[in-house]
Design a protein around this motif. Structure first.
Motif, PDB file in Angstrom:
ATOM      1  N   GLY A   1     -49.099 -35.730 -44.900  1.00 29.18           N
ATOM      2  CA  GLY A   1     -50.292 -34.895 -45.098  1.00 29.18           C
ATOM      3  C   GLY A   1     -50.033 -33.545 -45.738  1.00 29.18           C
ATOM      4  N   LEU A   2     -48.804 -33.282 -46.205  1.00 32.93           N
ATOM      5  CA  LEU A   2     -48.523 -31.958 -46.793  1.00 32.93           C
ATOM      6  C   LEU A   2     -47.946 -32.150 -48.192  1.00 32.93           C
ATOM      7  CD1 LEU A   2     -46.841 -30.431 -43.619  1.00 32.93           C
ATOM      8  CD2 LEU A   2     -49.096 -29.843 -44.481  1.00 32.93           C
ATOM      9  N   SER A   3     -48.839 -32.240 -49.174  1.00 35.40           N
ATOM     10  CA  SER A   3     -48.354 -32.605 -50.504  1.00 35.40           C
ATOM     11  C   SER A   3     -47.510 -31.502 -51.137  1.00 35.40           C
ATOM     12  CB  SER A   3     -49.535 -32.960 -51.406  1.00 35.40           C
ATOM     13  OG  SER A   3     -50.494 -31.934 -51.320  1.00 35.40           O
TER      14      SER A   3
ATOM     15  N   PRO B   1     -42.593 -41.442 -32.830  1.00 35.46           N
ATOM     16  CA  PRO B   1     -41.945 -41.157 -31.535  1.00 35.46           C
ATOM     17  C   PRO B   1     -41.915 -39.645 -31.273  1.00 35.46           C
ATOM     18  CG  PRO B   1     -40.543 -42.506 -32.971  1.00 35.46           C
ATOM     19  CD  PRO B   1     -41.636 -41.960 -33.816  1.00 35.46           C
ATOM     20  N   ILE B   2     -42.317 -39.251 -30.058  1.00 38.19           N
ATOM     21  CA  ILE B   2     -42.277 -37.818 -29.691  1.00 38.19           C
ATOM     22  C   ILE B   2     -41.708 -37.700 -28.282  1.00 38.19           C
ATOM     23  CG2 ILE B   2     -44.242 -37.122 -31.127  1.00 38.19           C
ATOM     24  CD1 ILE B   2     -45.941 -37.272 -28.529  1.00 38.19           C
ATOM     25  N   GLU B   3     -41.488 -36.450 -27.850  1.00 34.01           N
ATOM     26  CA  GLU B   3     -40.938 -36.226 -26.505  1.00 34.01           C
ATOM     27  C   GLU B   3     -42.039 -36.326 -25.458  1.00 34.01           C
ATOM     28  OE1 GLU B   3     -37.853 -36.099 -26.505  1.00 34.01           O
ATOM     29  OE2 GLU B   3     -37.542 -35.614 -28.611  1.00 34.01           O
ATOM     30  N   VAL B   4     -41.633 -36.583 -24.222  1.00 30.66           N
ATOM     31  CA  VAL B   4     -42.596 -36.630 -23.122  1.00 30.66           C
ATOM     32  C   VAL B   4     -43.020 -35.202 -22.794  1.00 30.66           C
ATOM     33  CG1 VAL B   4     -42.946 -37.277 -20.720  1.00 30.66           C
ATOM     34  CG2 VAL B   4     -41.452 -38.656 -22.178  1.00 30.66           C
ATOM     35  N   PRO B   5     -44.322 -34.920 -22.833  1.00 30.21           N
ATOM     36  CA  PRO B   5     -44.750 -33.559 -22.468  1.00 30.21           C
ATOM     37  C   PRO B   5     -44.682 -33.404 -20.951  1.00 30.21           C
ATOM     38  CG  PRO B   5     -46.653 -34.924 -23.011  1.00 30.21           C
ATOM     39  CD  PRO B   5     -45.444 -35.795 -23.184  1.00 30.21           C
ATOM     40  N   LEU B   6     -43.898 -32.423 -20.478  1.00 30.30           N
ATOM     41  CA  LEU B   6     -43.724 -32.291 -19.019  1.00 30.30           C
ATOM     42  C   LEU B   6     -44.811 -31.443 -18.408  1.00 30.30           C
ATOM     43  CD1 LEU B   6     -39.880 -31.856 -19.017  1.00 30.30           C
ATOM     44  CD2 LEU B   6     -41.188 -33.880 -18.411  1.00 30.30           C
ATOM     45  N   THR B   7     -45.184 -30.373 -19.098  1.00 26.18           N
ATOM     46  CA  THR B   7     -46.256 -29.527 -18.572  1.00 26.18           C
ATOM     47  C   THR B   7     -47.230 -29.322 -19.716  1.00 26.18           C
ATOM     48  OG1 THR B   7     -45.235 -27.504 -19.352  1.00 26.18           O
ATOM     49  CG2 THR B   7     -44.610 -28.238 -17.154  1.00 26.18           C
ATOM     50  N   ARG B   8     -48.347 -28.690 -19.409  1.00 24.55           N
ATOM     51  CA  ARG B   8     -49.323 -28.448 -20.467  1.00 24.55           C
ATOM     52  C   ARG B   8     -48.836 -27.362 -21.405  1.00 24.55           C
ATOM     53  NH1 ARG B   8     -55.427 -28.201 -19.211  1.00 24.55           N
ATOM     54  NH2 ARG B   8     -55.300 -28.301 -21.460  1.00 24.55           N
ATOM     55  N   LYS B   9     -47.785 -26.598 -20.968  1.00 22.34           N
ATOM     56  CA  LYS B   9     -47.401 -25.440 -21.784  1.00 22.34           C
ATOM     57  C   LYS B   9     -45.991 -25.566 -22.334  1.00 22.34           C
ATOM     58  CE  LYS B   9     -49.996 -21.655 -19.628  1.00 22.34           C
ATOM     59  NZ  LYS B   9     -50.012 -21.982 -18.211  1.00 22.34           N
ATOM     60  N   ASP B  10     -45.475 -26.791 -22.501  1.00 21.80           N
ATOM     61  CA  ASP B  10     -44.105 -26.933 -23.012  1.00 21.80           C
ATOM     62  C   ASP B  10     -43.897 -26.143 -24.284  1.00 21.80           C
ATOM     63  OD1 ASP B  10     -43.151 -28.458 -21.104  1.00 21.80           O
ATOM     64  OD2 ASP B  10     -42.834 -30.277 -22.263  1.00 21.80           O
ATOM     65  N   ALA B  11     -42.688 -25.551 -24.407  1.00 25.68           N
ATOM     66  CA  ALA B  11     -42.362 -24.844 -25.646  1.00 25.68           C
ATOM     67  C   ALA B  11     -42.471 -25.837 -26.790  1.00 25.68           C
ATOM     68  CB  ALA B  11     -40.941 -24.298 -25.555  1.00 25.68           C
ATOM     69  N   GLY B  12     -43.248 -25.502 -27.786  1.00 26.17           N
ATOM     70  CA  GLY B  12     -43.326 -26.366 -28.965  1.00 26.17           C
ATOM     71  C   GLY B  12     -44.233 -27.567 -28.814  1.00 26.17           C
ATOM     72  N   SER B  13     -44.761 -27.806 -27.595  1.00 27.40           N
ATOM     73  CA  SER B  13     -45.591 -28.995 -27.391  1.00 27.40           C
ATOM     74  C   SER B  13     -46.890 -28.900 -28.195  1.00 27.40           C
ATOM     75  CB  SER B  13     -45.886 -29.133 -25.896  1.00 27.40           C
ATOM     76  OG  SER B  13     -47.092 -29.792 -25.672  1.00 27.40           O
ATOM     77  N   GLN B  14     -47.384 -27.672 -28.339  1.00 28.81           N
ATOM     78  CA  GLN B  14     -48.616 -27.467 -29.098  1.00 28.81           C
ATOM     79  C   GLN B  14     -48.437 -27.918 -30.552  1.00 28.81           C
ATOM     80  OE1 GLN B  14     -49.916 -23.477 -28.607  1.00 28.81           O
ATOM     81  NE2 GLN B  14     -51.769 -23.737 -29.772  1.00 28.81           N
ATOM     82  N   GLN B  15     -47.251 -27.597 -31.103  1.00 30.13           N
ATOM     83  CA  GLN B  15     -46.976 -27.962 -32.493  1.00 30.13           C
ATOM     84  C   GLN B  15     -46.916 -29.481 -32.651  1.00 30.13           C
ATOM     85  OE1 GLN B  15     -46.884 -25.819 -34.913  1.00 30.13           O
ATOM     86  NE2 GLN B  15     -46.933 -23.971 -33.682  1.00 30.13           N
ATOM     87  N   ILE B  16     -46.349 -30.165 -31.641  1.00 26.48           N
ATOM     88  CA  ILE B  16     -46.328 -31.637 -31.666  1.00 26.48           C
ATOM     89  C   ILE B  16     -47.771 -32.141 -31.699  1.00 26.48           C
ATOM     90  CG2 ILE B  16     -45.795 -33.673 -30.273  1.00 26.48           C
ATOM     91  CD1 ILE B  16     -43.203 -32.762 -31.064  1.00 26.48           C
ATOM     92  N   GLY B  17     -48.618 -31.447 -30.910  1.00 25.28           N
ATOM     93  CA  GLY B  17     -50.039 -31.810 -30.890  1.00 25.28           C
ATOM     94  C   GLY B  17     -50.659 -31.709 -32.275  1.00 25.28           C
ATOM     95  N   PHE B  18     -50.320 -30.616 -33.006  1.00 23.86           N
ATOM     96  CA  PHE B  18     -50.857 -30.468 -34.367  1.00 23.86           C
ATOM     97  C   PHE B  18     -50.419 -31.631 -35.242  1.00 23.86           C
ATOM     98  CE2 PHE B  18     -50.834 -25.597 -33.702  1.00 23.86           C
ATOM     99  CZ  PHE B  18     -52.108 -25.663 -33.143  1.00 23.86           C
ATOM    100  N   LEU B  19     -49.143 -32.042 -35.071  1.00 25.68           N
ATOM    101  CA  LEU B  19     -48.636 -33.169 -35.873  1.00 25.68           C
ATOM    102  C   LEU B  19     -49.444 -34.424 -35.565  1.00 25.68           C
ATOM    103  CD1 LEU B  19     -46.506 -34.546 -37.710  1.00 25.68           C
ATOM    104  CD2 LEU B  19     -45.191 -35.010 -35.657  1.00 25.68           C
TER     105      LEU B  19
END
Length: 1472
Positions: A699-701, A365-383
């Protein structure tokens, strides 16, 4: 409205909105997480105490009016009623759907913004740039007074070549002395505290008064000085804070691990959560599972267990069978899928979550991305990427609301993997066939779901929870909360993670409970809604955060429909936060009369890794009061528990969060180092051993091992259990009766000077300072940054839109005092930003790591900043003591002074050099020209190029001779001049200047090249002035007479109109030591200094250059620099006549039109030697950086260039010459070709790169000493010789030394010793000229042309500019280089000192909003790299830092302008 905040949705302010309602609730605008009346009183008491100690004035920063207005305009932005839900921030007080900030209409709002806070801005006197109109500005153009490209970012090697101390430490091969090796002593700064109460100078006060005020404030010591000691180690240079022997230490016994009660296995508990869903979905399909509310508080939808079961199966079937093909399904059991659902749709989320469990997929479960530049949204993308997610489940409404591209596709969010969006609404799905049935297994070790967690640094990790852990956790919660079938529970929390997910989605289904879900949007409209629903549904349990309790209190006004008697348990999800306690107490106080029983309030502690750590059980025994601890903050900062009476100021009151979970083992370990058990009176990190915790970070042993596989040790180092424990990230202790107390989180921990402080505690203290007035919605971020090997505390707050400059400054100074009084720690930086501008988390709280990131990269755009480095930085090195120098009593043995070789070196000897130099026969340059005109009349000496690269004009020997004759005639006839009269030559760079110079020599006059006319210039002492027709016209124009009084000027002769006849007789000087010409230049210290050049010196100079550069008539030399003074003038006007080579002249102003002009000319004419200035080199580096490929295709080839010399009178700018060499290497430029000459006023060229000499790459500030020049390094105070590698003043002895200063004011005697100094001992006969520059000589391993070992000269900087700070000599250029690197908007920087404070002036290339971003960055870099505390940071416009014609900064002029309030700065910050 406010361009700086693009992502905010603005709503217009409507008049008539309910201001009354807002005022009533305004107290809620403070962040109730941290509300504590006791603490507020403590803070007020601490402030009062500081006040008694006496007032201290803090100078208020000066702001330019536009900046004040602008930031208040930002601030007056109408309140944000955007729909982004808020979590950490407090309630957005909208009482009605219209705006809540009182009825402000637009015009009123704007006029308030304009008039609001301009009182505090500085209106300074005129700005330094004169725009100049019409003819006057054209005049400036013709004069070529074009400051070529101001210096921009210079890449700089990490080690800066620089020697601040007075002697090199060790024989370093490349003289690269790292900044940190600055001195070998460690220092202590007496720490001063800011006890500030604002008696401040009015903002428009004079700068010097403010600085004096700052100095006085800094003089007052508060804390005792730290112990001083001597170390000689690189890292240990810094003062290490010694532990205070009186600090409290833990004295208790070692703690024992606490075991929770046994997990009683009930017979009918389901074997897995899916089995529970199947049971209730088939046995009681009509039973309500979840009721969702709309924003009016009406039930929107009721999800029954039957519907949940059927729909989850449908979702499971469709994901497994309808994505991809039969042979290649897109997802298989065990794959991860993202769940993207909004906060107001728990039903769709629940269906999707259970659908995944039934399909044996792993929901993320993650938050709804509101814009392409949400604070921290990029990090969610990495996850998502690292989890291999390819499918995202979402609801219809949410899918429609996602940002779309023009083609209707959902764009890929920044950093996100490519996703297939799958809508889970039943109407879009096909029915599973009759024979299909999900595979329902008992709970096992497969992963059930992944919960995301944001770390302190902003990175997002996924915590994996196994199916067995999921089930066991539900069982443990059921047992400790006493859940029974069909109970009703009200949930206000986020159902996607944490307590909201565990109680409201998972445990509820296990027990067939009915959840009433209150969406955030309803809470914003009606904060009482959850209390009303408890009464309406007779709910037994409610899950809330302390802020929900606080809002309910604020909104509560004796409502009739409130009845809380049905509640048996009120779970406070953030009850472990020490600052939740006051909300709990106040809530009980008010609602006890409404049936709320005291034992119902159950705080709990949880973390993403360990799930529920502890929870207070709902007891029926109201006699057993909950646990309380009133602890000393001083003790906590040392990690020990000391119970304190509530009278003390610095206390933290904790409430217990109950005991460990059923079936769990809990212990407390030391927060850093080996996980050793704490003592009973020690604070540490709680660790839990239980089935019901997370298992890993996906994924992070490595990180998993450190967190989920911890084996706590006892005092003898043996593990206390064979099973691993999980770190909870919570700091606390286990008190009497096994009750857990939490004092803070590991993530909020800041270790300053060896003591621990919690960010939340500091936020609470800041909010307790007049909270109602100032901080916008309680939005404060506190974090630490690392500067100079320690953490430094930064506080960033959003200020209320209507606050004035005075308000904010007063609040800032009070916050500093309060934090100092209560936590005994200094705040390094306090920044205020306009309301609603800090990055938000998806639930509206402040995104801390993003805020810190913006702060560090200088993009936070604060509207006020207060830095306190003097207060906080206590680990600076000890000020240096001066080392004894070599004195007259030293033993002289040959060339050794007490064991050291004397630092002396020389170029080749002119006398012994055999050459067939015909020009040597003549004593005077004028004779050389006449000789050339007879012997080689048509040989071209000068060629002038225009901006297109074509020849504008040229002069052969005979043309120059004839032109000079005519000018001599004109001087005699029209000017009526006698020999020895001074003539000012006012010409643009070109051929006219050269002809006029020789015309003066022919007439026996003394020429002075002058750049732009200025009334104070030397022109007034000249008998006459020569120039071109264009400039004549300009000088007589109206605009010029407005600027200067033309009547005070000497007669002006126009050389474009020359007489036809030649003079009867050419003048020949009687004595070669008479004056040939005057050379005027503005030195780097801002002094206009003219030196006298005799005929002898001029000829010797030309000969020296000829030999060094091997110049012959067959050579061509390209010259692109200003020909008005120094070596530049000699090369432009004199050398060709002496050596006979052809000079290709390129006026630097033409490069502004065509930056490639100089290099193209060098390539086209196949030139071997070329000369330029730093500004030209910079223009090429900047202007041609991206064009090297296209220049190559145009045939630009620099492979023939043997020497490319930068002509300068300052220390070599290595960064620039290196980047130039690197940039043009591909065009054939040899790295050895680029070098720097060095000259000064007493000797216009001491060093010049010639043809022979060692490879310059090995010793890289090394200068080539010219033939006929001798150099020695002397102590500027004692005038004694210095040893090899010692820093001292460079003295020179040479035939082309100038013969003295020429001054208008007749004080030549004062400086006469500059030209004829003698050493105080040793060789006391030789007469030397003092250059005024510091440098040192080193003997290298290399051999020069004569076979001797090569002595390298290193120029460090001008003596007049060296700044003595803390016992060390600093050169401005080093500090400036560091500062320019810190931010892309800093184009230029200059530093100087004033009353022992370092003042840094930076030019800003960007919007004024960025000005305040620079203050912390500048302060940080100077501390880190130079161990200096900046006293004042001044931000100015581009072009304010004055420079002379060679592009050297005039720091003294700048200082005078600053102190006289003439800079019109954008912002001036006075660091405390």
């Amino acid at each position: 409205m406010d361009p700086s905040v693009p992502h905010e949705r603005r709503t217009p302010v409507t008049p008539g909105s309910s201001s009354r309602y807002h005022r009533r609730r305004s107290s809620g605008s403070r962040d109730e997480r941290y509300r504590s009346d006791v603490h507020t009183e403590a803070v007020q008491a601490a402030l009062a105490k500081q006040k008694e100690r006496g007032k201290m004035a803090v100078p208020m920063p000066s702001k330019r009016r536009s900046l004040v207005v602008q930031s208040s305009m930002d601030a007056y932005t109408p309140p944000d009623t955007s729909s982004g839900s808020e979590e950490e921030g407090s309630m957005q007080g909208e009482g009605t759907p219209t705006s809540s900030q009182g009825s402000i209409n637009m015009e009123n709002w704007i006029s308030r913004a304009i008039h609001g806070s301009t009182t505090s801005s500085t209106t300074s006197s005129s700005s330094t740039q004169s725009g100049g109109s019409g003819a006057a500005s054209r005049l400036a153009d013709v004069m070529g007074q074009t400051h070529l490209g101001k210096s921009g970012k210079q890449t700089h090697p990490s080690t800066i070549t620089l020697l601040t101390y007075f002697g090199l430490a060790s024989p370093i091969r490349h003289i690269e002395v790292s900044m940190t090796y600055r001195s070998f002593y460690v220092c202590v700064l007496i720490c001063v505290c800011v006890c500030v109460t604002l008696t401040g100078v009015p903002v428009g006060g004079r700068v010097s008064a403010k600085i004096q005020q700052l100095v006085n404030t800094l003089k007052r010591p508060k804390r005792p000085p730290l112990r001083e000691f001597f170390v000689d180690d690189f890292e240990e240079l810094l003062e290490v804070q010694q532990p205070d022997p009186n600090q409290p230490k833990a004295e208790g016994a070692q703690m024992l691990a606490m075991r929770g009660e046994q997990l009683g296995v009930v017979t009918n508990w389901p074997p897995s959560l899916e089995a529970a869903l199947q049971r209730w979905g088939t046995i009681s399909p009509k039973a309500p599972c979840l009721t969702t509310m709309d924003t009016n508080g009406k039930p929107l939808y009721i999800l029954t267990y039957g519907k949940l079961w059927v729909r989850s199966m449908k979702v499971a079937y469709n994901i497994l069978h309808k994505l991809g093909s039969k042979q290649e399904p897109m997802v298989r059991p065990g794959d991860r899928v993202a769940l993207v659902f909004p906060n107001n749709d728990p039903a769709a989320f629940m269906v999707a979550f259970y659908g995944c469990l039934l399909a044996e997929l792993v929901p993320v479960p993650i938050e709804v991305p509101l814009t392409r530049k949400d604070a921290g949204s990029q990090q969610i993308g990495f996850l998502l990427g690292s989890c291999g997610v390819t499918v995202a489940l979402t609801s219809d409404a949410c899918h429609k609301g996602l940002p779309k591209s023009t083609t209707g596709e959902i764009p890929q969010f920044k950093g996100w993997p490519k996703l297939l969006w799958f809508v889970t609404e039943s109407k879009h799905l096909s029915k599973p066939p009759r024979d299909w049935f999900p595979h329902i297994k008992d709970a096992n070790n497969d992963t059930a779901y992944i919960e995301y967690k944001t770390c302190k640094d902003g990175s997002v990790l996924g915590v994996t929870v196994m199916r067995i852990a999921l089930l066991t956790h539900c069982q443990a919660l059921t047992q400790s909360c006493g859940y029974t079938e069909a109970e009703t529970i009200v949930n206000v929390l986020d159902f996607k993670k944490d307590v909201g997910l565990w109680h409201g989605i998972l445990t509820s289904v296990m027990n067939m409970m009915h959840v009433i879900s209150i969406p955030y949007s309803l809470m914003k409209v009606n904060p009482l809604s959850w209390i009303q629903k408890v009464g309406q549904y007779k709910a037994k349990v409610a899950c809330v955060k302390s802020r929900d309790m606080h809002w309910a209190l604020v909104a509560h006004k004796d409502q009739r429909d409130v009845n809380l008697s049905s509640l048996r348990m009120l779970v406070v999800a953030d009850g472990s936060n020490p600052w939740s306690i006051s909300s709990c107490d106040a809530f009980l106080n008010v609602f006890q009369s409404k049936g709320l029983k005291p034992e119902v309030i159950c705080p709990c502690a949880s973390s993403p890794e360990a799930l529920t750590v502890a929870i207070r059980r709902p007891t029926d025994d109201s006699n057993q009061p909950p646990g309380r601890g009133v602890l000393s903050m001083q003790g906590l900062s040392h990690g020990v528990i000391r119970v304190d009476s509530e009278e003390k100021l610095s206390v933290l009151t904790l409430q217990d969060v109950g005991t460990a979970m059923p079936g769990a083992l809990m212990c407390v370990v030391k927060p850093d180092g080996v996980p050793q058990l704490c003592k009973t009176d020690e604070i540490g990190e709680l660790c839990v051993c239980s089935v019901a915790t997370g298992t890993s970070y996906y994924g992070l042993s490595g990180m998993t091992k450190n967190t989920f596989e911890v084996f706590p040790m006892n005092s003898v180092g043996a593990p206390i259990s064979e099973y691993p424990f999980t770190r909870t990230g919570l700091l606390g202790f286990v008190g009497p009766g096994g009750l857990c107390f939490i004092a803070g989180k590991m993530d909020g921990l800041m270790v300053v000077g060896g003591r621990r402080h919690n960010a939340d505690d500091i936020v609470a203290t800041a909010l307790a300072v007049e909270p109602m007035k100032f901080v916008y919605r309680g939005r404060i971020a506190v974090f630490s940054i690392s500067v100079l090997h320690d953490e430094r505390i930064v506080v960033v707050a959003e200020q209320r839109p209507d606050s004035t400059e005075e308000d904010s400054f007063q609040w800032m100074s009070r916050v500093l005092q309060a934090i100092d009084g209560i936590h005994q720690v200094g705040v390094y930086c306090l920044a205020l930003v306009p309301s609603n501008t800090l990055p938000k988390t998806p639930l509206g709280g402040i995104h801390l790591s993003e805020t810190k990131q913006l702060f560090l990269e200088g993009s936070l755009h604060p509207c006020n900043v207060l830095m306190c480095p003097h207060t906080c930085v206590t680990n600076l090195p000890k000020p240096r003591q001066k080392q004894p120098e070599i004195g007259p009593a030293s033993v002289m043995v040959g060339n050794l002074v007490s064991g050291k070789r004397i630092a002396q070196a020389s170029g080749r000897d002119l006398g012994q050099m055999e050459d067939n130099d015909q020009a040597r026969k003549f004593l005077f340059l004028s004779e050389v020209l006449q000789w050339r005109a007879q012997t080689t009349p048509d040989h071209v000496l000068y060629t002038l190029l225009n901006s297109r690269g074509t020849i504008a004009s040229s002069l052969s020997c005979v043309q120059l001779h004839k032109r000079a004759e005519k000018i001599a005639t004109m001087l005699a006839e029209r000017g009526h001049l006698q020999d020895g009269d001074h003539v000012a030559l006012v010409y643009p760079p070109g051929i006219d200047l050269i002809a006029a110079f020789y015309g003066c020599l022919y007439a026996g006059c003394v020429p002075i090249t002058v750049r732009p006319p200025h009334p104070q210039n030397i022109v007034s002492r000249s008998a006459c002035m020569m120039t071109t027709a264009v400039i004549c016209k300009l000088l007589r124009s109206k605009e010029a007479s407005a600027a200067v009084d033309v009547r005070t000027w000497p007669p002006v002769l126009d050389t474009d109109d020359l007489p036809k006849k030649k003079p009867p007789l050419l003048y020949k000087p009687s004595n070669p030591d008479t004056l040939a010409y005057l050379d005027f230049s503005v030195s780097t210290t801002g002094m206009l200094a003219g030196v006298k050049m005799s005929h002898t010196a001029t000829s010797a100079f030309c000969r020296s250059i000829k030999l060094q550069c091997e110049l012959y008539p067959s050579r061509e030399v390209a010259i692109c620099l200003d020909p008005y003074c120094g070596l530049g003038f000699v090369i432009w006007c004199l050398c060709s006549v002496y050596s006979g080579h052809q000079s290709i002249l390129i006026p630097p102003s033409e490069l502004e039109v065509n930056p490639a002009l100089w290099l193209l000319a060098v390539s086209q004419y196949k030139v071997r030697d070329t000369f330029c200035s730093y500004s030209v080199m910079e223009l090429c580096t900047k202007g041609l950086g991206l064009q090297t490929e296209s220049l190559k295709s145009r045939g630009l080839d620099l492979s023939r260039v043997r020497t490319c010399v930068v002509v300068a009178e300052e220390r070599p700018r290595i960064a620039l010459t290196q980047s130039f060499s690197k940039l043009f290497k591909d065009l054939g430029l040899h790295p050895r070709a680029v070098s720097t000459s060095f000259g000064c006023r007493v000797n216009l060229a001491v060093c010049l790169q010639g043809t022979s000499g060692p490879d310059p790459t090995t010793v890289y500030v090394d200068m080539r000493i010219l033939p006929g020049v001798r150099i020695i390094i002397a102590n500027p105070e004692t005038k004694g010789p210095l040893g090899d590698s010692h820093l001292g003043e460079i003295w020179v002895c040479s035939g082309h030394n100038a013969s003295g200063y020429f001054t208008v004011y007749g004080d030549e005697a004062l400086q006469s010793d500059h030209f004829n100094s003698r050493l105080s001992f040793g060789d006391t006969q030789t007469i030397w000229a003092c250059t005024g520059y510091l440098g040192f000589l080193r003997r290298t391993e290399l051999t020069d042309a004569s076979g001797e070992r090569h002595d390298a000269l290193y120029v460090v900087g001008a003596l007049d500019e060296a700044m003595e700070l803390r016992g060390m000599r600093y050169h401005p250029i080093d500090i400036e280089t560091s500062v320019i690197r810190t931010h892309k908007s800093i184009t230029e920087c200059a530093v100087f000192t004033w009353t022992n404070l370092l003042v840094v002036v930076v030019e800003l290339d960007g919007s004024e909003q960025e000005a305040l971003d620079l203050v912390p960055l500048v302060t940080n870099v100077v501390l880190e790299e130079h161990y200096l505390i900046v006293g004042v940071v001044v931000v100015v416009d581009i072009g304010v830092i004055p420079i002379n014609s060679r592009g050297e900064k005039q720091r003294m002029h700048l200082r005078d302008g600053f102190l006289a309030d003439q800079l019109d700065p954008i912002y001036v910050a006075y660091n405390m």
